[in-house]
Motif scaffolding. Structure first.
Motif, short mmCIF file in Angstrom:
data_model
loop_
_atom_site.label_atom_id
_atom_site.label_comp_id
_atom_site.label_asym_id
_atom_site.label_seq_id
_atom_site.Cartn_x
_atom_site.Cartn_y
_atom_site.Cartn_z
N ARG A 60 0.86 -1.19 0.00
CA ARG A 60 0.00 0.00 0.00
C ARG A 60 0.89 1.24 0.00
O ARG A 60 1.83 1.35 0.78
CB ARG A 60 -0.89 -0.03 1.24
N HIS A 64 0.50 7.92 -2.79
CA HIS A 64 -0.07 7.88 -4.14
C HIS A 64 -1.49 7.33 -4.17
O HIS A 64 -2.13 7.30 -5.21
CB HIS A 64 0.81 7.04 -5.06
N LYS A 65 -1.95 6.84 -3.02
CA LYS A 65 -3.27 6.22 -2.90
C LYS A 65 -3.44 5.06 -3.88
O LYS A 65 -4.48 4.91 -4.52
CB LYS A 65 -4.37 7.26 -3.10
N THR A 66 -2.38 4.27 -4.02
CA THR A 66 -2.41 3.09 -4.88
C THR A 66 -1.83 1.90 -4.13
O THR A 66 -1.30 2.03 -3.04
CB THR A 66 -1.59 3.30 -6.17
N THR A 68 0.36 -2.02 -5.10
CA THR A 68 0.97 -2.87 -6.12
C THR A 68 0.81 -4.33 -5.70
O THR A 68 0.89 -4.66 -4.52
CB THR A 68 2.47 -2.57 -6.33
N VAL A 94 -0.19 -2.10 -10.65
CA VAL A 94 -0.91 -1.11 -9.84
C VAL A 94 -2.38 -1.47 -9.72
O VAL A 94 -3.02 -1.88 -10.69
CB VAL A 94 -0.76 0.30 -10.45
N ALA A 95 -2.91 -1.30 -8.52
CA ALA A 95 -4.34 -1.42 -8.25
C ALA A 95 -4.73 -0.19 -7.44
O ALA A 95 -3.90 0.41 -6.76
CB ALA A 95 -4.62 -2.69 -7.46
N HIS A 96 -6.00 0.19 -7.52
CA HIS A 96 -6.43 1.42 -6.86
C HIS A 96 -7.20 1.22 -5.56
O HIS A 96 -7.51 2.18 -4.88
CB HIS A 96 -7.24 2.26 -7.85
N CYS A 97 -7.50 -0.03 -5.24
CA CYS A 97 -8.18 -0.30 -3.97
C CYS A 97 -7.87 -1.75 -3.56
O CYS A 97 -7.37 -2.53 -4.36
CB CYS A 97 -9.69 -0.08 -4.08
N GLU A 100 -9.71 -4.47 -5.68
CA GLU A 100 -9.09 -4.65 -7.00
C GLU A 100 -7.77 -5.42 -6.88
O GLU A 100 -7.48 -6.31 -7.68
CB GLU A 100 -8.85 -3.29 -7.64
#
Length: 125
Positions: A60, A64-66, A68, A94-97, A100
């Motif tokens: 986490r 960047h609020k992302t 990997t 990369v994933a955003h949540c 995901e």
């Protein structure tokens, strides 16, 4: 625009839908069922666990609020971007949540399991 093909796998590697895998990773993951995979929360993200053994991680990045996603022995096939202006392999995606990221981890494990017959029959170069 035609699909860009991945570069051929090197010695001891096999190409899957989401990138390339090492032969050792495919053999390790061949008996994994996605229902047996769990995620253990930690200070930097999540460990991807199978039967109590870590097989990858979700990191986490608060700044960047992302997140990997990385499974041991796997590299993603990534399109050109401002940093690397050509198609290339990258160890993390990369994933955003969290949802995901966990879904991507399970897709990768399914990809590896689907390659087992190919590795057992053909082997890796």
């Amino acid at each position: 625009m035609p699909a860009i093909e991945q570069s051929p796998p090197g010695s001891g590697e096999v190409t899957g839908e989401y990138g390339k895998w090492t032969d050792a990773a495919i053999r390790m993951l061949k008996t994994v069922k996605t229902k047996d995979v769990s995620f253990a929360s930690g200070p930097l993200g999540y460990a991807i666990m199978w039967n109590g053994r870590p097989i990858g991680r979700i990191n986490r990045y608060r700044r960047h609020k992302t997140m990997t996603v990385k499974i041991e022995g796997h590299q993603f096939w990534v399109e050109p971007n401002p940093v690397i202006p050509r198609w290339h392999y990258n160890p993390g995606q990369v994933a955003h949540c969290v949802k995901e990221a966990k879904g991507l981890a399970l897709k990768l494990i399914s990809d590896a399991v689907s390659l087992v017959p190919k590795v057992e029959v053909e082997g890796c170069r």
